[in-house]
Design an enzyme around this catalytic site. Structure first.
Site, PDB file in Angstrom:
ATOM      1  CG  ASP A 187      39.949  -6.724 -47.938  1.00  0.00           C
ATOM      2  OD1 ASP A 187      40.158  -5.913 -47.016  1.00  0.00           O
ATOM      3  OD2 ASP A 187      38.994  -7.517 -47.943  1.00  0.00           O
TER       4      ASP A 187
ATOM      5  CG  ASP B 140      35.442  -9.175 -50.610  1.00  0.00           C
ATOM      6  OD1 ASP B 140      34.911  -8.050 -50.590  1.00  0.00           O
ATOM      7  OD2 ASP B 140      35.980  -9.690 -49.611  1.00  0.00           O
TER       8      ASP B 140
ATOM      9  CG  ASP C  41      34.718  -4.186 -53.054  1.00  0.00           C
ATOM     10  OD1 ASP C  41      34.694  -3.060 -52.527  1.00  0.00           O
ATOM     11  OD2 ASP C  41      34.923  -5.231 -52.426  1.00  0.00           O
TER      12      ASP C  41
END
Length: 910
Positions: free
Chosen positions: A336, A641, A645
């Site tokens: 990310d 997170d 996910d």
């Protein structure tokens, strides 16, 4: 005083009580929570919120476990045969070796278990509660009945609790009830007879929130929870063996089979030579034992434990043991952007208003100090700007974050509680002079549609003066503009162009809109608002890259690992950051979720090597990305997170959850949790994973080369017609004591410095692969040649056989000491590395030297080990001869380094 009343043996049916009755029963307050006195009462009556743990394994059981090994059985057989053949001294030595091995194994296993327990405590669940009127974050084990839980999407529920407030709440209860889809919850009581799955006013420990938010009063903790009642079903469950453990077991079994064949061969060769049966039997058994790497399982346990501790020191908490070994094979890291590659301190720097005005906002971080300037750099009065005020109001009210001022005892700066993006919006409003608390009090929230990662939208409804049902909307520009079809087409076109321009500056862009006198219907969702909303403007935020990430990305590139950005931001924003950090280069491209959805599997497979950024992707698409990379043979680490996910984290070879921003659901699905949400920490964990594997390969090289050398010396002596060069107990000593004192310490070698300049470890890499076998092919003949050569030369001189055996025994031990220095690196000189690099190894070598001295010079040991004292002057030529093992390997390393510089050889990762 708000006094907690705990769950008791005669606990009420909490699901049948109203919210008010549940609060009265627990003595709590939904607006304030418990005070310190109430918490103390709850702790005294109910204890800690933990499940009963299995009793620690007693020491005797740990010791007994050390004897469950084919090697130990072989040693017991050897001891029995020694007694039968009249070699009581040899039998005592063998039994002493067994006991020492059991003691060392028990100690190391206990240390590893303590390390694992400490790491589990680091990964403890944390929850948000309301205590004494303020929000706090505590460990779940600290919860007491009466605590008010604050729940939002992504949170794990830390105890059984009765809902007292709920907004669009959905809970995943599959772990408890088996329900495959999230369950909608409400505060309405249900009948006493309702089954567990139908108690929609309750949330239970072990479940997690998938959507909405809520407050709930804790009514049961620890063993009194639903999970606690069935905890006994999971007692005795153990983590399965990792692939590396299984490979080492198979490797060990193969060596045992080879050792049995060796036993028969040595026995037949000795009988052919017409040597005494008792002597040949003992030597054959000892040589068979020396072939079995009994130190390898212990070394592996310690290597993994040390690796986990080192990773924890770097901020990476290992939740699955298999992650340690897989990290060394990682070829792609999908990461990310926000908070991982960047600082996660979002700051609004640009605004666009519907009249075409663009404003710049100064100030960095969460401190509410800064100014607003227009395109001509002239400062403007934000409080008096007619179009800016509605945008600021929407940014403040359609927001779940809290802006916290500095506190000398805990915080030295302004901080944000909640999402950093929303926190930056509060800072923006405060910079314009708006009082966040006063604004929220004057415009209370009446309804909401929580943020959804699929729609990329959030909406809240407020009661304002002159606008009693005003709905405020925020979200991704393309999602908000889809609702604004009632606005002028020219305005929407301009807004899209501005959003593209802001994203091209690596800004995260949010759009805001409003509609008056509208209802928020969870079933109809945002579709009911299409065509009725009015655009308020765009907000551009920046999250500066972390300084250390650039070097971490460069390390990845040098290590053969490709970093890929997977972000919810616009692809232009993501690509700009990726180019700045070195993730994207010339020819690399960015793909957004819409493009990815249209892309077939064949096209995705073909374009994957060129895609450096996946932007605006849905959580389900993360899973597709992972699977597509794995289909190309990549070993994938994926960060995440959020709740959604979890599937991608579970599917990845190494799922990495964020410790700060990550939900408990994501942490549970991941194999690793990084405590600082930093990409550099992931790279550091990869380094440690490579170190663990490299150190295990060093141990295998050392054990195999040394053991095979002792075998070769014996075979050469038997075939050449010489007497036995070593007594049986001497072979055992070299195998278990001389090697054992350094084996465990060798796995504690620190990084050599070139791990991140090697290619990733192949997924199917052999424990004893071609590169190690080539080194064995040099080490083993060298050690055997030196030892046998000395033995044959001394026998030819007519020296006493007992003296020559002692010299050969000592020479083999010295060769082993020099050889362990060889094994520290495949390419770097042992003289360059130095013994001080690994003080544990220095200590092990020192202990081995002392023990060897006792065996040679202590009279009681002379009788047991068939040794005679050596003249001190004789030790120097023995040491000089043994050092040839080191010099031969040094020459090989020198050749490899020169060849590598000339591009003629590959520096093997060992």
């Amino acid at each position: 005083m708000i006094e907690a009343r705990g769950a008791s043996a005669a606990a009420p049916h909490w699901h049948a009580l109203s919210a008010e009755a549940a609060l009265r029963q627990t003595g709590s307050d939904a607006a304030l929570g418990l005070d310190a006195a109430g918490i103390a009462v709850g702790r005294a009556t109910q204890g800690w919120n933990t499940l009963p743990e299995a009793a620690p394994r007693p020491l005797w059981r740990t010791v007994a476990q050390q004897f469950k090994s084919p090697l130990i059985y072989i040693l017991f057989v050897a001891a029995g045969m020694a007694v039968a053949l009249g070699h009581q001294g040899d039998a005592l030595v063998i039994l002493a070796v067994v006991l020492v091995n059991a003691a060392v194994g028990s100690f190391q296993e206990g240390r590893a278990e303590r390390s694992m327990a400490a790491l589990r405590r680091l990964a403890a669940l944390r929850v948000r509660v309301l205590r004494e009127g303020s929000e706090q974050q505590i460990e779940a084990r600290e919860l007491v009945p009466g605590d008010i839980l604050l729940l939002a999407a992504g949170d794990a529920v830390g105890a059984d609790a009765r809902l007292v407030e709920a907004a669009q709440l959905q809970v995943a209860e599959a772990a408890l009830t088996g329900e495959s889809v999230p369950v909608s919850k409400s505060v309405q009581a249900v009948p006493e007879s309702a089954t567990l799955a139908d108690r929609h006013c309750m949330v239970y420990s072990g479940t997690h929130i998938t959507a909405g938010r809520a407050r709930a009063v804790v009514c049961a903790i620890g063993a009194h929870t639903q999970v606690g009642r069935i905890a006994g079903l999971t007692e005795g469950a153990q983590e399965p063996k990792t692939p590396l453990e299984q490979r080492i077991e198979r490797f060990g079994r193969a060596l045992v089979v080879a050792a049995l064949g060796l036993f028969v061969g040595v026995l037949l060769l000795g009988l052919w030579r017409e040597l005494p049966l008792s002597a040949v039997l003992m030597v054959a058994i000892s040589q068979m034992v020396s072939m079995v790497p009994e130190g390898l399982p212990v070394a592996m346990t310690i290597a993994l434990a040390v690796g986990m501790q080192r990773m924890a020191g770097r901020g990476a908490i290992i939740r699955r043991l298999s992650a340690v070994e897989t990290l060394g094979s990682t070829t792609v890291i999908c990461t990310d952007k926000t908070g991982t590659l960047t600082r996660n301190e979002m700051t609004v720097v640009a605004l666009w208003l519907p009249d075409g005005t663009t404003l710049a906002v100064s100030g960095i971080g969460y401190a509410p100090s800064g100014s607003f300037t227009d395109a001509s750099a002239a400062r403007i009065d934000a409080a008096g700007h007619a179009l800016l005020q509605p945008l600021l109001q929407a940014a403040l009210l359609c927001n779940d974050a809290e802006l916290l001022p500095p506190e000398d005892d805990e915080r030295g700066s302004w901080t944000v509680l909640g999402d950093p993006t929303e926190g930056a919006l509060l800072v923006l409003a405060a910079k314009a002079g708006l009082d966040v608390a006063a604004q929220r009090q004057a415009a209370p929230r009446e309804a909401e549609l929580p943020f959804d990662s699929d729609t990329k939208l959030m909406a809240t409804r407020h009661r304002l003066d002159g606008a009693p049902r005003r709905v405020l909307i925020k979200g991704a520009p393309e999602a908000v503009l889809r609702l604004c079809t009632g606005n002028a087409p020219e305005l929407l076109l301009q807004a899209r162009e501005q959003a593209e321009q802001l994203a091209g500056r690596a800004l995260r862009v949010l759009a805001f809109a409003t509609v008056d006198d509208a209802a928020l219907d969870a079933e109809a969702g945002f579709d009911a608002l299409v065509g009725h909303t009015r655009l308020l403007g765009l907000v551009g935020q920046i999250d500066p890259p972390r300084e250390e990430v650039r070097s971490a990305v460069a390390d990845c590139r040098a290590a053969g690992i490709r970093p890929v950005m997977v972000t919810g931001d616009h692809k232009a924003t993501g690509l700009a950051i990726a180019r700045e950090l070195g993730i994207a280069g010339d020819g690399d491209e960015a793909v957004d979720g819409v493009e990815l959805e249209r892309m077939g599997e064949a096209e995705l497979h073909e374009r994957l090597p060129r895609i450096a950024v996946f932007a605006r992707v849905q959580p389900a698409q993360k899973l597709r990305i992972v699977e597509a990379l794995q289909a190309r043979g990549e070993v994938v680490a994926m960060t995440g997170d959020g709740v959604n996910d979890a599937p991608a984290l579970a599917r990845a070879d190494v799922g990495v959850a964020m410790g700060i921003t990550g939900t408990e659901v994501a942490k549970s699905a991941a194999k690793i949790v990084i405590t600082d949400d930093n990409f550099a920490t992931i790279v550091g964990a990869v380094l440690e994973g490579r170190v663990v594997y490299a150190n295990l390969k060093k141990v295998i090289l050392y054990l195999f080369a040394t053991s095979m050398a002792a075998l070769l010396v014996l075979l050469l002596a038997l075939m050449a017609g010489f007497p036995l060069p070593l007594a049986a107990v001497q072979i055992l000593w070299i195998n278990i004591v001389t090697e054992g004192t350094v084996t465990v310490n060798l796995v504690m070698d620190p990084p050599s410095g070139d791990e991140m300049r090697q290619r990733p470890v192949a997924r199917d890499d052999r424990l004893l692969g071609a590169s190690l076998l080539k080194r064995v092919a040099l080490m083993t003949p060298m050690i055997a040649g030196i030892s046998f050569g000395w033995f044959a030369w001394r026998i030819a001189q007519g020296a006493d056989v007992a003296l020559v055996q002692t010299e050969t025994f000592t020479l083999l031990a010295m060769c082993a000491w020099f050889n362990v220095l060889n094994c520290q690196s495949a390419t770097r000189s042992a003289l360059q590395l130095g013994l001080l690099k690994n003080p544990w190894l220095l200590g092990g070598l020192s202990l081995s030297v002392v023990l060897q001295g006792l065996v040679v010079y202590a009279p009681p040991m002379n009788a047991l080990f068939h040794t005679v004292p050596l003249e001190p002057a004789a030790l120097l030529p023995l040491a000089a001869a043994a050092s040839l093992v080191l010099w031969a390997e040094e020459l090989r390393k020198l050749w490899v380094r020169r060849a590598a510089r000339q591009g003629k050889a590959t520096m093997h990762f060992v």
